[in-house]
Design a protein around this motif. Structure first.
Motif, PDB file in Angstrom:
ATOM      1  N   GLU A   1      13.130   2.773   5.934  1.00  0.00           N
ATOM      2  CA  GLU A   1      13.962   1.995   6.635  1.00  0.00           C
ATOM      3  C   GLU A   1      13.578   0.680   6.839  1.00  0.00           C
ATOM      4  N   ARG A   2      12.194   0.451   6.950  1.00  0.00           N
ATOM      5  CA  ARG A   2      11.658  -0.971   7.255  1.00  0.00           C
ATOM      6  C   ARG A   2      11.838  -2.089   5.968  1.00  0.00           C
ATOM      7  N   PHE A   3      12.030  -1.256   4.910  1.00  0.00           N
ATOM      8  CA  PHE A   3      11.449  -1.883   3.592  1.00  0.00           C
ATOM      9  C   PHE A   3      12.768  -1.354   2.510  1.00  0.00           C
ATOM     10  N   GLU A   4      13.812  -1.479   2.965  1.00  0.00           N
ATOM     11  CA  GLU A   4      14.889  -0.860   1.952  1.00  0.00           C
ATOM     12  C   GLU A   4      15.084  -1.663   0.874  1.00  0.00           C
ATOM     13  N   GLY A   5      15.256  -1.008  -0.384  1.00  0.00           N
ATOM     14  CA  GLY A   5      15.290  -1.469  -1.609  1.00  0.00           C
ATOM     15  C   GLY A   5      13.924  -2.029  -2.274  1.00  0.00           C
ATOM     16  N   VAL A   6      12.890  -1.788  -1.581  1.00  0.00           N
ATOM     17  CA  VAL A   6      11.562  -2.394  -1.945  1.00  0.00           C
ATOM     18  C   VAL A   6      10.774  -1.156  -2.490  1.00  0.00           C
ATOM     19  N   ASP A   7       9.969  -1.335  -3.558  1.00  0.00           N
ATOM     20  CA  ASP A   7       8.993  -0.694  -4.323  1.00  0.00           C
ATOM     21  C   ASP A   7       8.003  -0.454  -3.154  1.00  0.00           C
ATOM     22  N   LEU A   8       7.990   0.621  -2.419  1.00  0.00           N
ATOM     23  CA  LEU A   8       7.020   0.722  -1.431  1.00  0.00           C
ATOM     24  C   LEU A   8       6.426   2.137  -1.407  1.00  0.00           C
ATOM     25  N   ILE A   9       4.920   1.939  -1.721  1.00  0.00           N
ATOM     26  CA  ILE A   9       4.432   3.324  -1.952  1.00  0.00           C
ATOM     27  C   ILE A   9       3.284   3.440  -0.567  1.00  0.00           C
ATOM     28  N   ALA A  10       3.401   4.774  -0.028  1.00  0.00           N
ATOM     29  CA  ALA A  10       2.708   5.217   1.200  1.00  0.00           C
ATOM     30  C   ALA A  10       1.616   5.849   0.797  1.00  0.00           C
ATOM     31  N   ASP A  11       0.565   5.249   0.159  1.00  0.00           N
ATOM     32  CA  ASP A  11      -0.473   6.045   0.048  1.00  0.00           C
ATOM     33  C   ASP A  11      -1.889   4.847  -0.322  1.00  0.00           C
ATOM     34  N   TRP A  12      -2.966   5.498  -0.461  1.00  0.00           N
ATOM     35  CA  TRP A  12      -3.999   4.661  -0.485  1.00  0.00           C
ATOM     36  C   TRP A  12      -4.387   3.515  -1.815  1.00  0.00           C
ATOM     37  N   PRO A  13      -4.469   2.182  -1.600  1.00  0.00           N
ATOM     38  CA  PRO A  13      -4.607   1.575  -2.678  1.00  0.00           C
ATOM     39  C   PRO A  13      -5.364   2.005  -3.857  1.00  0.00           C
ATOM     40  N   GLU A  14      -6.444   2.648  -3.678  1.00  0.00           N
ATOM     41  CA  GLU A  14      -7.259   2.943  -4.758  1.00  0.00           C
ATOM     42  C   GLU A  14      -6.831   4.065  -5.350  1.00  0.00           C
ATOM     43  N   ASP A  15      -6.047   4.835  -5.006  1.00  0.00           N
ATOM     44  CA  ASP A  15      -5.394   6.050  -5.746  1.00  0.00           C
ATOM     45  C   ASP A  15      -3.957   5.499  -6.236  1.00  0.00           C
ATOM     46  N   VAL A  16      -3.234   4.490  -5.858  1.00  0.00           N
ATOM     47  CA  VAL A  16      -2.379   3.809  -6.506  1.00  0.00           C
ATOM     48  C   VAL A  16      -2.446   3.085  -7.647  1.00  0.00           C
TER      49      VAL A  16
ATOM     50  N   HIS B   1      -5.436  -6.460   7.657  1.00  0.00           N
ATOM     51  CA  HIS B   1      -6.299  -6.576   8.815  1.00  0.00           C
ATOM     52  C   HIS B   1      -7.312  -5.502   8.785  1.00  0.00           C
ATOM     53  N   ASP B   2      -7.364  -4.469   7.882  1.00  0.00           N
ATOM     54  CA  ASP B   2      -8.225  -3.219   7.907  1.00  0.00           C
ATOM     55  C   ASP B   2      -9.063  -3.225   6.618  1.00  0.00           C
ATOM     56  N   PRO B   3     -10.397  -3.609   6.618  1.00  0.00           N
ATOM     57  CA  PRO B   3     -11.244  -3.438   5.667  1.00  0.00           C
ATOM     58  C   PRO B   3     -11.061  -2.213   4.916  1.00  0.00           C
ATOM     59  N   LYS B   4     -10.665  -1.281   5.384  1.00  0.00           N
ATOM     60  CA  LYS B   4     -10.581   0.249   4.757  1.00  0.00           C
ATOM     61  C   LYS B   4      -9.439   0.242   3.655  1.00  0.00           C
ATOM     62  N   ILE B   5      -8.738  -0.534   4.069  1.00  0.00           N
ATOM     63  CA  ILE B   5      -7.420  -0.777   3.312  1.00  0.00           C
ATOM     64  C   ILE B   5      -7.401  -1.948   2.233  1.00  0.00           C
ATOM     65  N   ASP B   6      -7.909  -2.973   2.937  1.00  0.00           N
ATOM     66  CA  ASP B   6      -7.836  -4.214   2.009  1.00  0.00           C
ATOM     67  C   ASP B   6      -8.828  -4.373   1.030  1.00  0.00           C
ATOM     68  N   ASP B   7     -10.075  -4.025   1.179  1.00  0.00           N
ATOM     69  CA  ASP B   7     -11.364  -4.268   0.382  1.00  0.00           C
ATOM     70  C   ASP B   7     -11.125  -3.834  -1.083  1.00  0.00           C
ATOM     71  N   TYR B   8     -10.891  -2.624  -1.074  1.00  0.00           N
ATOM     72  CA  TYR B   8     -10.687  -2.092  -2.386  1.00  0.00           C
ATOM     73  C   TYR B   8      -9.812  -2.715  -3.520  1.00  0.00           C
TER      74      TYR B   8
ATOM     75  N   LYS C   1     -13.932 -16.315  10.335  1.00  0.00           N
ATOM     76  CA  LYS C   1     -15.178 -15.282  10.874  1.00  0.00           C
ATOM     77  C   LYS C   1     -14.904 -13.793  10.022  1.00  0.00           C
ATOM     78  N   THR C   2     -13.508 -13.729  10.100  1.00  0.00           N
ATOM     79  CA  THR C   2     -13.067 -12.403   9.223  1.00  0.00           C
ATOM     80  C   THR C   2     -13.553 -12.468   7.790  1.00  0.00           C
ATOM     81  N   HIS C   3     -13.239 -13.427   7.123  1.00  0.00           N
ATOM     82  CA  HIS C   3     -13.700 -13.663   5.856  1.00  0.00           C
ATOM     83  C   HIS C   3     -14.762 -13.571   5.687  1.00  0.00           C
ATOM     84  N   ALA C   4     -15.688 -14.149   6.269  1.00  0.00           N
ATOM     85  CA  ALA C   4     -17.122 -14.415   6.176  1.00  0.00           C
ATOM     86  C   ALA C   4     -17.733 -12.743   6.080  1.00  0.00           C
ATOM     87  N   LYS C   5     -17.257 -11.971   6.898  1.00  0.00           N
ATOM     88  CA  LYS C   5     -17.659 -10.768   6.711  1.00  0.00           C
ATOM     89  C   LYS C   5     -17.082  -9.936   5.495  1.00  0.00           C
TER      90      LYS C   5
END
Length: 232
Positions: free
Chosen positions: A113-128, A145-152, A172-176
């Protein structure tokens, strides 16, 4: 098109590699260059320009008239995070002829509903990304903004030599983030290519303006990306 030339072009396209066919109009001879392959000095400028712009056309090389047919892989954006910024980015990317995929394991955000017509994958990036590999014609945009999702995916994009890697967050966030990426073996040189804060500095404040700044920076990076193999 000659069969051998067609085979080379198809092989390059399947591997998502750029290819330029150079035809000497007077001699009728044809040379095929795949990006990364050494190019003779007399053709280096015209082939390099063709790879940068993606435009076919006439050129002069070493006093000869040549025609260049250019085939670039379709550039794409892989966005990590189904957020307001990527909703706006989903409207901008097609106008710039970029394919867009959005990955986010948070099913409350990653909804059709939020991303109509977009290639949207509701899964963890490391798996996709195991099945959807990144490459030099991919821009990676990390905005959860979540390292668990973005870092990989950021680390994967750096290893895959994506032409653009951008990450949302303060200095500051980027330094970490830098410290975490070093812990997984990435070098200072690799990490230095991350665009953070993400997007061109246009004073953006709304999600739409941030998306515009990101899209502009992606286009700039794509048109100014280094071309490999420009020596013989």
């Amino acid at each position: 098109m000659q069969i051998e030339v067609l085979k080379q072009v198809n092989s390059a396209r399947q591997a998502r590699q750029a290819v330029v066919i150079v035809t000497d109009l007077a001699a009728g001879s044809t040379i095929v260059f795949t990006e990364g392959q050494p190019v003779p000095e007399c053709l280096r400028d015209v082939v390099g320009k063709a790879l940068q712009t993606g435009k076919s056309g006439l050129a002069e090389a070493d006093g000869a008239q040549v025609f260049l047919n250019v085939y670039l892989p379709p550039p794409r954006i892989v966005a990590i995070g189904a957020v307001h910024i990527t909703q706006a980015l989903a409207r901008l990317a097609p106008m710039m002829n970029f394919d867009l995929s959005i990955i986010d394991p948070r099913t409350a955000f990653a909804t059709p509903e939020r991303f109509e017509g977009v290639d949207l994958i509701a899964d963890w990036p490391e798996d996709v990304l195991k099945d959807r590999g990144l490459d030099a014609y991919t821009a990676l945009v990390a905005v959860t903004h979540d390292p668990k999702i973005d870092d990989y995916p950021i680390a994967d994009a750096l290893r895959s030599r994506c032409f653009y890697v951008g990450a949302l967050g303060s200095r500051k966030t980027h330094a970490k983030r830098i410290e975490r990426l070093k812990e997984v073996g990435l070098s200072d040189e690799d990490i230095s290519s991350i665009r953070a804060p993400i997007g061109l500095d246009i004073g953006a404040s709304s999600p739409e303006e941030i998306a515009l700044a990101i899209m502009a920076e992606i286009v700039q990076a794509f048109r100014r990306r280094p071309i490999s193999g420009q020596s013989a």
